[in-house]
Design a protein around this motif. Structure first.
Motif, mmCIF file in Angstrom:
data_model
loop_
_atom_site.group_PDB
_atom_site.id
_atom_site.type_symbol
_atom_site.label_atom_id
_atom_site.label_comp_id
_atom_site.label_asym_id
_atom_site.label_seq_id
_atom_site.Cartn_x
_atom_site.Cartn_y
_atom_site.Cartn_z
ATOM 1 N N MET A 1 32.929 39.677 38.890
ATOM 2 C CA MET A 1 33.464 40.021 40.186
ATOM 3 C C MET A 1 34.491 41.148 40.063
ATOM 4 S SD MET A 1 32.014 38.336 42.567
ATOM 5 C CE MET A 1 32.998 38.175 44.008
ATOM 6 N N GLN A 2 35.266 41.135 38.984
ATOM 7 C CA GLN A 2 36.285 42.170 38.818
ATOM 8 C C GLN A 2 35.648 43.553 38.705
ATOM 9 O OE1 GLN A 2 39.657 41.604 39.037
ATOM 10 N NE2 GLN A 2 39.811 43.821 39.136
ATOM 11 N N ALA A 3 34.541 43.649 37.975
ATOM 12 C CA ALA A 3 33.858 44.939 37.832
ATOM 13 C C ALA A 3 33.374 45.442 39.187
ATOM 14 C CB ALA A 3 32.693 44.807 36.860
ATOM 15 N N LEU A 4 32.877 44.549 40.007
ATOM 16 C CA LEU A 4 32.442 44.924 41.357
ATOM 17 C C LEU A 4 33.637 45.369 42.186
ATOM 18 C CD1 LEU A 4 30.098 45.116 43.347
ATOM 19 C CD2 LEU A 4 30.507 42.737 43.937
ATOM 20 N N TYR A 5 34.740 44.658 42.081
ATOM 21 C CA TYR A 5 35.951 44.999 42.820
ATOM 22 C C TYR A 5 36.469 46.380 42.402
ATOM 23 C CZ TYR A 5 40.701 44.713 44.624
ATOM 24 O OH TYR A 5 41.870 44.969 45.283
ATOM 25 N N ASP A 6 36.364 46.694 41.115
ATOM 26 C CA ASP A 6 36.874 47.958 40.591
ATOM 27 C C ASP A 6 35.946 49.145 40.850
ATOM 28 O OD1 ASP A 6 39.107 46.640 39.622
ATOM 29 O OD2 ASP A 6 38.274 46.393 37.605
ATOM 30 N N ASP A 7 34.715 48.895 41.253
ATOM 31 C CA ASP A 7 33.726 49.944 41.475
ATOM 32 C C ASP A 7 33.937 50.577 42.849
ATOM 33 O OD1 ASP A 7 31.513 51.573 41.745
ATOM 34 O OD2 ASP A 7 30.045 49.983 41.387
ATOM 35 N N ARG A 9 32.214 52.717 44.291
ATOM 36 C CA ARG A 9 30.948 53.028 44.960
ATOM 37 C C ARG A 9 30.247 51.785 45.498
ATOM 38 N NH1 ARG A 9 29.363 58.076 44.745
ATOM 39 N NH2 ARG A 9 27.144 57.645 44.755
ATOM 40 N N SER A 10 30.880 50.647 45.394
ATOM 41 C CA SER A 10 30.330 49.404 45.938
ATOM 42 C C SER A 10 31.428 48.614 46.621
ATOM 43 C CB SER A 10 29.725 48.539 44.832
ATOM 44 O OG SER A 10 28.611 49.153 44.264
ATOM 45 N N LYS A 11 31.036 47.912 47.666
ATOM 46 C CA LYS A 11 31.972 47.033 48.373
ATOM 47 C C LYS A 11 31.254 45.728 48.686
ATOM 48 C CE LYS A 11 35.400 49.949 48.930
ATOM 49 N NZ LYS A 11 36.545 49.849 48.070
ATOM 50 N N LEU A 12 31.889 44.640 48.370
ATOM 51 C CA LEU A 12 31.391 43.328 48.748
ATOM 52 C C LEU A 12 32.263 42.849 49.898
ATOM 53 C CD1 LEU A 12 29.606 40.819 48.327
ATOM 54 C CD2 LEU A 12 31.344 39.991 46.706
ATOM 55 N N TYR A 13 31.647 42.667 51.059
ATOM 56 C CA TYR A 13 32.361 42.196 52.237
ATOM 57 C C TYR A 13 32.112 40.705 52.391
ATOM 58 C CZ TYR A 13 33.177 47.041 53.357
ATOM 59 O OH TYR A 13 33.588 48.349 53.310
ATOM 60 N N VAL A 14 33.177 39.973 52.649
ATOM 61 C CA VAL A 14 33.093 38.523 52.795
ATOM 62 C C VAL A 14 33.822 38.127 54.070
ATOM 63 C CG1 VAL A 14 33.681 36.302 51.748
ATOM 64 C CG2 VAL A 14 33.031 38.222 50.286
ATOM 65 N N CYS A 15 33.159 37.319 54.896
ATOM 66 C CA CYS A 15 33.784 36.784 56.106
ATOM 67 C C CYS A 15 34.223 35.354 55.830
ATOM 68 C CB CYS A 15 32.814 36.798 57.285
ATOM 69 S SG CYS A 15 32.625 38.418 58.020
ATOM 70 N N ASP A 16 35.490 35.118 56.100
ATOM 71 C CA ASP A 16 36.091 33.812 55.870
ATOM 72 C C ASP A 16 36.474 33.210 57.222
ATOM 73 O OD1 ASP A 16 37.983 32.035 53.904
ATOM 74 O OD2 ASP A 16 39.022 32.517 55.767
ATOM 75 N N TYR A 17 36.145 31.946 57.404
ATOM 76 C CA TYR A 17 36.562 31.237 58.608
ATOM 77 C C TYR A 17 37.177 29.918 58.181
ATOM 78 C CZ TYR A 17 36.471 28.839 63.094
ATOM 79 O OH TYR A 17 36.831 28.147 64.227
ATOM 80 N N GLN A 18 38.468 29.776 58.436
ATOM 81 C CA GLN A 18 39.217 28.565 58.093
ATOM 82 C C GLN A 18 39.029 28.171 56.632
ATOM 83 O OE1 GLN A 18 38.024 25.665 61.051
ATOM 84 N NE2 GLN A 18 39.397 26.553 62.586
#
Length: 139
Positions: A1-7, A9-18
């Protein structure tokens, strides 16, 4: 996950509800040599919890992706969807995507471990089925 976060050229979008994840989508930028390396975007792994569908989660994800793509000067945004996911196709069309404009093709790449050596092979679905049935997959 850290490698994805540091990239960048990529974004992982997450929707959180409660405190619960109710949706996510991954967008990755690719350089396009036809447009002087102007990037285009590919969206993958669009998932919205069944209980959260119709509440704006998917629309919110796509708005965030569009803002990212505009900020990075993307020439276009593309995605693939399983051909039988008609409900998803209707949603994507509401978001401005056109399913009849282009046709996508998929090849599956497998990394096989055979006698201690990693082999990579691109297979079509029929070949994948044969390999699976014959239990030749060893990963």
């Amino acid at each position: 996950m850290q490698a994805l976060y540091d990239d960048s050229r990529s974004k992982l979008y997450v929707c959180d509800y409660q405190g619960n994840v109710v949706g996510c989508a991954l967008v990755s930028l690719c350089s396009d040599v036809m447009f002087r390396k102007q990037p285009f975007a590919v969206i993958e792994n669009v998932i919205v919890d069944v209980a959260a569908r119709g509440l704006g989660v998917g629309t919110t994800l796509f708005q965030a992706i569009e803002m990212f793509c505009v900020s990075t000067n993307c020439s276009r945004i593309m995605l693939l969807s399983s051909s039988q996911r008609l409900d998803s196709h209707a949603f994507f069309e509401k978001q401005g995507f056109k399913g009849a404009v282009k046709r996508g093709f998929v090849s599956i790449v497998l990394h096989l471990l055979v006698q201690g050596k990693v082999l990579t092979s691109a297979l079509n679905n029929a070949a994948l089925g044969r390999w699976t049935r014959n239990k030749l997959l060893a990963v």
